[in-house]
Design an enzyme around this catalytic site. Structure first.
Site, PDB file in Angstrom:
ATOM      1  N   ARG A  52       8.974  -0.638  14.131  1.00  0.00           N
ATOM      2  CA  ARG A  52       7.889  -0.566  13.147  1.00  0.00           C
ATOM      3  C   ARG A  52       6.564  -0.797  13.869  1.00  0.00           C
ATOM      4  O   ARG A  52       6.535  -1.254  15.005  1.00  0.00           O
ATOM      5  CB  ARG A  52       8.047  -1.667  12.072  1.00  0.00           C
ATOM      6  CG  ARG A  52       9.306  -1.566  11.231  1.00  0.00           C
ATOM      7  CD  ARG A  52       9.244  -0.429  10.231  1.00  0.00           C
ATOM      8  NE  ARG A  52      10.426  -0.413   9.369  1.00  0.00           N
ATOM      9  CZ  ARG A  52      11.596   0.121   9.703  1.00  0.00           C
ATOM     10  NH1 ARG A  52      11.763   0.685  10.894  1.00  0.00           N
ATOM     11  NH2 ARG A  52      12.607   0.097   8.860  1.00  0.00           N
ATOM     12  N   LYS A 108       4.182   4.095  -5.130  1.00  0.00           N
ATOM     13  CA  LYS A 108       3.054   4.343  -4.214  1.00  0.00           C
ATOM     14  C   LYS A 108       2.763   5.843  -4.144  1.00  0.00           C
ATOM     15  O   LYS A 108       1.605   6.262  -4.184  1.00  0.00           O
ATOM     16  CB  LYS A 108       3.362   3.784  -2.821  1.00  0.00           C
ATOM     17  CG  LYS A 108       3.399   2.269  -2.771  1.00  0.00           C
ATOM     18  CD  LYS A 108       2.040   1.651  -3.099  1.00  0.00           C
ATOM     19  CE  LYS A 108       2.072   0.163  -3.247  1.00  0.00           C
ATOM     20  NZ  LYS A 108       0.853  -0.409  -3.828  1.00  0.00           N
ATOM     21  N   ASP A 132      -3.557  -9.786 -16.605  1.00  0.00           N
ATOM     22  CA  ASP A 132      -2.436  -8.887 -16.336  1.00  0.00           C
ATOM     23  C   ASP A 132      -2.961  -7.474 -16.587  1.00  0.00           C
ATOM     24  O   ASP A 132      -3.369  -7.153 -17.711  1.00  0.00           O
ATOM     25  CB  ASP A 132      -1.292  -9.241 -17.296  1.00  0.00           C
ATOM     26  CG  ASP A 132      -0.083  -8.333 -17.122  1.00  0.00           C
ATOM     27  OD1 ASP A 132      -0.219  -7.245 -16.536  1.00  0.00           O
ATOM     28  OD2 ASP A 132       0.998  -8.723 -17.608  1.00  0.00           O
ATOM     29  N   TYR A 139       9.892   1.211  -5.669  1.00  0.00           N
ATOM     30  CA  TYR A 139       8.618   0.708  -5.135  1.00  0.00           C
ATOM     31  C   TYR A 139       7.878   1.824  -4.392  1.00  0.00           C
ATOM     32  O   TYR A 139       6.709   2.094  -4.650  1.00  0.00           O
ATOM     33  CB  TYR A 139       8.864  -0.494  -4.194  1.00  0.00           C
ATOM     34  CG  TYR A 139       7.716  -0.727  -3.252  1.00  0.00           C
ATOM     35  CD1 TYR A 139       6.541  -1.325  -3.707  1.00  0.00           C
ATOM     36  CD2 TYR A 139       7.767  -0.302  -1.917  1.00  0.00           C
ATOM     37  CE1 TYR A 139       5.459  -1.492  -2.852  1.00  0.00           C
ATOM     38  CE2 TYR A 139       6.691  -0.464  -1.068  1.00  0.00           C
ATOM     39  CZ  TYR A 139       5.545  -1.056  -1.536  1.00  0.00           C
ATOM     40  OH  TYR A 139       4.478  -1.214  -0.695  1.00  0.00           O
ATOM     41  N   ASN A 151      10.759  -9.789   4.194  1.00  0.00           N
ATOM     42  CA  ASN A 151      10.097  -9.192   5.356  1.00  0.00           C
ATOM     43  C   ASN A 151      10.365  -9.991   6.624  1.00  0.00           C
ATOM     44  O   ASN A 151      10.661 -11.184   6.576  1.00  0.00           O
ATOM     45  CB  ASN A 151       8.592  -9.073   5.105  1.00  0.00           C
ATOM     46  CG  ASN A 151       8.294  -8.121   3.967  1.00  0.00           C
ATOM     47  OD1 ASN A 151       7.739  -8.523   2.956  1.00  0.00           O
ATOM     48  ND2 ASN A 151       8.687  -6.868   4.111  1.00  0.00           N
ATOM     49  N   LEU A 189      -1.466 -13.775 -11.026  1.00  0.00           N
ATOM     50  CA  LEU A 189      -0.774 -14.930 -10.430  1.00  0.00           C
ATOM     51  C   LEU A 189       0.744 -14.776 -10.434  1.00  0.00           C
ATOM     52  O   LEU A 189       1.467 -15.759 -10.298  1.00  0.00           O
ATOM     53  CB  LEU A 189      -1.186 -16.246 -11.133  1.00  0.00           C
ATOM     54  CG  LEU A 189      -2.692 -16.543 -11.117  1.00  0.00           C
ATOM     55  CD1 LEU A 189      -2.987 -17.870 -11.844  1.00  0.00           C
ATOM     56  CD2 LEU A 189      -3.230 -16.614  -9.681  1.00  0.00           C
ATOM     57  N   SER A 227       1.123   3.021   1.277  1.00  0.00           N
ATOM     58  CA  SER A 227       2.072   2.494   2.247  1.00  0.00           C
ATOM     59  C   SER A 227       2.634   3.625   3.087  1.00  0.00           C
ATOM     60  O   SER A 227       2.776   4.759   2.607  1.00  0.00           O
ATOM     61  CB  SER A 227       3.206   1.816   1.482  1.00  0.00           C
ATOM     62  OG  SER A 227       4.290   1.571   2.329  1.00  0.00           O
ATOM     63  N   LYS A 240       5.834  -5.563  -4.895  1.00  0.00           N
ATOM     64  CA  LYS A 240       6.008  -4.917  -3.586  1.00  0.00           C
ATOM     65  C   LYS A 240       7.351  -5.156  -2.906  1.00  0.00           C
ATOM     66  O   LYS A 240       7.498  -4.842  -1.722  1.00  0.00           O
ATOM     67  CB  LYS A 240       4.887  -5.368  -2.660  1.00  0.00           C
ATOM     68  CG  LYS A 240       4.863  -6.877  -2.462  1.00  0.00           C
ATOM     69  CD  LYS A 240       3.940  -7.312  -1.354  1.00  0.00           C
ATOM     70  CE  LYS A 240       4.070  -8.788  -1.120  1.00  0.00           C
ATOM     71  NZ  LYS A 240       3.299  -9.298  -0.011  1.00  0.00           N
ATOM     72  N   ARG A 247      20.408  -2.654   7.321  1.00  0.00           N
ATOM     73  CA  ARG A 247      20.029  -2.876   5.919  1.00  0.00           C
ATOM     74  C   ARG A 247      19.908  -1.523   5.226  1.00  0.00           C
ATOM     75  O   ARG A 247      19.298  -0.595   5.760  1.00  0.00           O
ATOM     76  CB  ARG A 247      18.693  -3.630   5.866  1.00  0.00           C
ATOM     77  CG  ARG A 247      18.258  -4.042   4.490  1.00  0.00           C
ATOM     78  CD  ARG A 247      17.037  -4.958   4.544  1.00  0.00           C
ATOM     79  NE  ARG A 247      15.834  -4.283   5.012  1.00  0.00           N
ATOM     80  CZ  ARG A 247      14.641  -4.879   5.125  1.00  0.00           C
ATOM     81  NH1 ARG A 247      14.499  -6.171   4.822  1.00  0.00           N
ATOM     82  NH2 ARG A 247      13.602  -4.214   5.552  1.00  0.00           N
ATOM     83  N   PHE A 302      -5.214  -3.676  -5.096  1.00  0.00           N
ATOM     84  CA  PHE A 302      -3.988  -4.148  -4.428  1.00  0.00           C
ATOM     85  C   PHE A 302      -2.884  -4.477  -5.421  1.00  0.00           C
ATOM     86  O   PHE A 302      -1.702  -4.422  -5.074  1.00  0.00           O
ATOM     87  CB  PHE A 302      -4.258  -5.448  -3.649  1.00  0.00           C
ATOM     88  CG  PHE A 302      -5.145  -5.311  -2.459  1.00  0.00           C
ATOM     89  CD1 PHE A 302      -4.650  -4.811  -1.266  1.00  0.00           C
ATOM     90  CD2 PHE A 302      -6.475  -5.709  -2.506  1.00  0.00           C
ATOM     91  CE1 PHE A 302      -5.460  -4.710  -0.148  1.00  0.00           C
ATOM     92  CE2 PHE A 302      -7.290  -5.607  -1.394  1.00  0.00           C
ATOM     93  CZ  PHE A 302      -6.784  -5.108  -0.215  1.00  0.00           C
TER      94      PHE A 302
END
Ligand code: UFG
Length: 335
Positions: free
Chosen positions: A231, A154, A59, A150, A199, A34, A125, A85, A295, A81
């Protein structure tokens, strides 16, 4: 009935995947801490599928709790998952990202080893490719060192899984997502960004809703048709379907090698301004935007060659960008 563990199953892609798994007849157990999800998604999922998934608030860094979970549940396959992120946050808090994303994965893999679960799907990703030399990007494209911690988690996750599958003879599929967008057609589940969205789509929908004054379009001088970055925006429900196909492939031993990789994208690149206009046209609403500086860390373009997923998983994205913009807006209005 096969029992599938979905870690991070109350998050954005996770919750849509739980719905798709239940609709396909799987029994689903969710683990989520959560940290970036809301517990009411358990009931929201149930209101779509009429089946309440089991939910454990755990956790994954807590190995004892993870082991206890595996002792209590005989799991046939895992879709993993659960991870932090946010690219920018990972640059500020690298240790938190490595600890969370890697220790969580290691504890799940220990559980698979000790309690005889043979199949895992890993959320990877397209960030592992960095700015690829040619488009579209296929799975043989060489990986580049990711810009952010990040992205590194991955890439490291994929490497850990390679060694894990070799050492313990486990089956692994890494799914490399391009940019997920849209929401469930019921508007009962969707993306819940934490604070100011990073995002594009949540920023667009919040701007349209008047929560943000204007969208900053990061960079208007890229070498693309309108100067904005490109993208591959793939609908979250199409992504969810790919997970169902991937777990079935492993459960039915249809995989060609112990470790497989698939790109999940539409195969079409869209510029930021094309996305903004698709949103405006689909919903008949204006989005205020201003062109700003590029960015830091952004690449010019990334879009997928998805033919391997088409051929091996029998997966075809079905939902258009316009439809994704409709569901994204319906979801925004409902929250
Ligand atoms: N963008 C804007 N304004 C915004 C937000 C985004 O112009 O307010 C632009 C970005 O510059 C980029 C495009 O919209 O050109 C998409 O940006 P997102 O932040 O939505 O997505 P990214 O492509 O940067 O990142 C996504 C995922 C990451 C993943 C990465 C892989 O969010 O988790 O793809 O490339 F690592």
């Amino acid at each position: 009935m096969n029992k599938i563990l979905v870690t991070g199953g109350l998050g954005y892609i996770g919750s849509h995947t739980v719905v798709a798994l239940q609709n396909a007849g799987y029994e689903v157990v969710i683990i989520d801490d959560l940290s970036n999800a809301n517990v009411d998604f358990v009931d929201r999922i149930a209101s779509i599928t009429n089946v309440k998934p089991s939910f454990y608030e755990i956790d994954l860094k807590n190995q004892e709790k993870v082991n206890q979970f595996f002792r209590e549940n005989k799991i046939d396959g895992i879709i993993h998952f659960a991870a932090h992120k946010a690219v920018g946050e990972s640059v500020e808090k690298p240790l938190m990202y490595y600890r969370n994303n890697l220790v969580g994965l290691l504890n799940i893999l220990d559980g698979m080893k000790d309690f005889n679960t043979d199949n895992i799907i890993f959320s990877s990703s397209c960030t592992v490719y960095g700015q690829a030399d040619k488009m579209p990007i296929d799975e043989n494209t060489s990986l580049k060192k990711p810009e952010s911690p990040y992205g590194k988690t991955k890439q490291m996750g994929e490497e850990i899984l390679e060694d894990f599958s070799n050492a313990f003879n486990k089956k692994v599929i890494c799914l490399r997502y391009f940019n997920p967008v849209g929401a469930h057609s019921s508007s009962k589940i969707g993306e819940l960004p934490n604070g100011i969205p990073n995002n594009l789509i949540p920023y667009v929908t919040q701007t349209a809703a008047g929560i943000r004054e204007y969208l900053s379009v990061f960079g208007g001088d890229y070498p693309t048709k309108d100067g904005t970055a490109i993208r591959d925006y793939i609908d979250v429900n199409d992504l969810a379907d790919a997970h169902v196909l991937a777990i079935a492939r492993l459960l039915e031993n249809k995989n060609k090698t112990k470790l497989e990789f698939f790109n999940l994208g539409t195969g079409t690149g869209s510029t930021v301004l094309e996305v903004v206009h698709a949103f405006e046209n689909a919903n008949n609403i204006k989005v205020n935007y201003q062109i700003k500086e590029r960015r830091l860390g952004d690449i010019v373009e990334a879009y997928a060659n998805n033919s391997l997923a088409a051929q091996e998983l029998n997966w075809q994205p079905k939902i258009s960008l316009t439809e994704s913009m409709l569901t994204a807006w319906e979801w925004q209005k409902s929250i």
